[in-house]
Design a protein around this motif. Structure first.
Motif, PDB file in Angstrom:
ATOM      1  N   ILE A   1       2.118  16.390   0.120  1.00 56.64           N
ATOM      2  CA  ILE A   1       3.461  15.852  -0.104  1.00 56.64           C
ATOM      3  C   ILE A   1       3.835  15.992  -1.573  1.00 56.64           C
ATOM      4  O   ILE A   1       4.960  16.362  -1.914  1.00 56.64           O
ATOM      5  N   ARG A   2       2.880  15.708  -2.467  1.00 58.22           N
ATOM      6  CA  ARG A   2       3.148  15.849  -3.895  1.00 58.22           C
ATOM      7  C   ARG A   2       3.444  17.307  -4.250  1.00 58.22           C
ATOM      8  O   ARG A   2       4.385  17.599  -4.987  1.00 58.22           O
TER       9      ARG A   2
ATOM     10  N   ILE B   1       9.970   7.006   2.499  1.00 57.04           N
ATOM     11  CA  ILE B   1       8.932   6.584   3.430  1.00 57.04           C
ATOM     12  C   ILE B   1       9.510   5.478   4.311  1.00 57.04           C
ATOM     13  O   ILE B   1      10.061   4.512   3.796  1.00 57.04           O
ATOM     14  N   PHE B   2       9.379   5.635   5.619  1.00 59.00           N
ATOM     15  CA  PHE B   2       9.918   4.660   6.570  1.00 59.00           C
ATOM     16  C   PHE B   2       8.796   3.880   7.229  1.00 59.00           C
ATOM     17  O   PHE B   2       7.766   4.441   7.604  1.00 59.00           O
ATOM     18  N   LYS B   3       9.005   2.580   7.387  1.00 62.86           N
ATOM     19  CA  LYS B   3       8.033   1.722   8.077  1.00 62.86           C
ATOM     20  C   LYS B   3       8.787   0.665   8.862  1.00 62.86           C
ATOM     21  O   LYS B   3       9.592  -0.082   8.303  1.00 62.86           O
ATOM     22  N   SER B   4       8.527   0.614  10.151  1.00 63.19           N
ATOM     23  CA  SER B   4       9.193  -0.385  10.997  1.00 63.19           C
ATOM     24  C   SER B   4       8.396  -1.682  11.028  1.00 63.19           C
ATOM     25  O   SER B   4       7.174  -1.675  11.222  1.00 63.19           O
TER      26      SER B   4
ATOM     27  N   LEU C   1       0.821  -1.210   0.000  1.00 65.85           N
ATOM     28  CA  LEU C   1       0.000   0.000   0.000  1.00 65.85           C
ATOM     29  C   LEU C   1       0.857   1.262   0.000  1.00 65.85           C
ATOM     30  O   LEU C   1       0.571   2.226  -0.716  1.00 65.85           O
ATOM     31  N   LEU C   2       1.922   1.257   0.782  1.00 64.68           N
ATOM     32  CA  LEU C   2       2.815   2.415   0.826  1.00 64.68           C
ATOM     33  C   LEU C   2       3.524   2.600  -0.515  1.00 64.68           C
ATOM     34  O   LEU C   2       3.746   3.733  -0.958  1.00 64.68           O
ATOM     35  N   THR C   3       3.879   1.487  -1.155  1.00 67.62           N
ATOM     36  CA  THR C   3       4.501   1.566  -2.478  1.00 67.62           C
ATOM     37  C   THR C   3       3.518   2.137  -3.491  1.00 67.62           C
ATOM     38  O   THR C   3       3.875   2.976  -4.326  1.00 67.62           O
ATOM     39  N   GLU C   4       2.259   1.699  -3.419  1.00 68.77           N
ATOM     40  CA  GLU C   4       1.235   2.229  -4.314  1.00 68.77           C
ATOM     41  C   GLU C   4       1.044   3.729  -4.106  1.00 68.77           C
ATOM     42  O   GLU C   4       0.891   4.485  -5.079  1.00 68.77           O
ATOM     43  N   GLU C   5       1.044   4.165  -2.852  1.00 70.12           N
ATOM     44  CA  GLU C   5       0.909   5.586  -2.561  1.00 70.12           C
ATOM     45  C   GLU C   5       2.084   6.370  -3.152  1.00 70.12           C
ATOM     46  O   GLU C   5       1.905   7.449  -3.715  1.00 70.12           O
TER      47      GLU C   5
ATOM     48  N   SER D   1      -5.668   9.570   5.875  1.00 73.94           N
ATOM     49  CA  SER D   1      -4.557   9.281   4.979  1.00 73.94           C
ATOM     50  C   SER D   1      -3.950   7.904   5.217  1.00 73.94           C
ATOM     51  O   SER D   1      -3.684   7.517   6.357  1.00 73.94           O
ATOM     52  N   ILE D   2      -3.718   7.171   4.126  1.00 69.72           N
ATOM     53  CA  ILE D   2      -3.039   5.876   4.223  1.00 69.72           C
ATOM     54  C   ILE D   2      -1.625   6.079   4.744  1.00 69.72           C
ATOM     55  O   ILE D   2      -1.160   5.376   5.641  1.00 69.72           O
TER      56      ILE D   2
END
Length: 201
Positions: free
Chosen positions: A107-108, A195-198, A41-45, A173-174
């Motif tokens: 962000i965009r 984008i960081f995700k733990s 999902l984060l990659t899609e965003e 927001s996702i």
């Protein structure tokens, strides 16, 4: 771990490969179904950001993992045509980017503005998110000595007024729900969105 680098464009080239890279990373790291879905999902965003940008854009995308923290990288390799963007904005009655709604839109919008080398007032946009110094844990080696905009700092400043429209946007927001941090770093003519995700167990 660092994945292969995939070339993506605002026309959609490389997008499917980027999503496959996210799935391959999940498999490589033995992520369970839910975190694997979050990574996709984060990659899609991130991919939707570049396809929504004005003009023709190109970037390099890759994924890194270190100590249970996965970072998605999008580094621009072309410079925004500020004259063309100004022409597009002048068509708006307000002269502003009215499409910059929601967290992803902001962000965009900020990412596009960082690609304008003539725009020396970049820190005037979403000013509460700019940080000075690289002391926090979400700083990669490529961010050192960069100007950095931090989503977490922006979110913390908004939290002081939970009735504001911006807070409502965050809640929907996702990226706001899934990402641990989002950073835009500027160094010379290079702009990188991370984008960081733990996924630490």
């Amino acid at each position: 771990m660092k994945s292969d680098i995939i070339h993506v464009t605002s026309k959609g080239e490389g997008m499917n490969e980027a999503l496959k890279q996210a799935d391959a990373t999940s498999a490589f790291l033995f992520l369970e179904k839910k975190p694997a879905m979050h990574l996709r999902l984060l990659t899609e965003e991130m991919m939707s950001l570049i396809t929504a940008m004005t003009g023709e854009k190109e970037a390099d995308f890759w994924i890194e993992e270190k100590d249970g923290v996965i970072s998605l990288h999008l580094k621009t390799i072309t410079i925004m045509n500020s004259e063309k963007r100004s022409q597009l904005l002048s068509a708006s009655t307000s002269g502003k980017n009215v499409a910059a709604k929601g967290v992803l839109g902001k962000i965009r919008d900020l990412l596009e503005r960082t690609l304008e080398p003539a725009d020396s007032s970049i820190t005037n946009y979403y000013p509460s998110g700019w940080i000075y110094g690289n002391t926090d844990p979400y700083v990669t080696t490529t961010m050192v000595n960069s100007e950095i905009w931090s989503f977490n700092q922006y979110r913390d400043s908004i939290a002081e007024n939970p009735e504001a429209e911006e807070w409502d946007e965050l809640e929907k927001s996702i990226i706001g729900k899934l990402a641990d941090e989002v950073k835009i770093s500027i160094l010379g003519d290079k702009v990188e969105l991370t984008i960081f995700k733990s996924f630490k167990k």
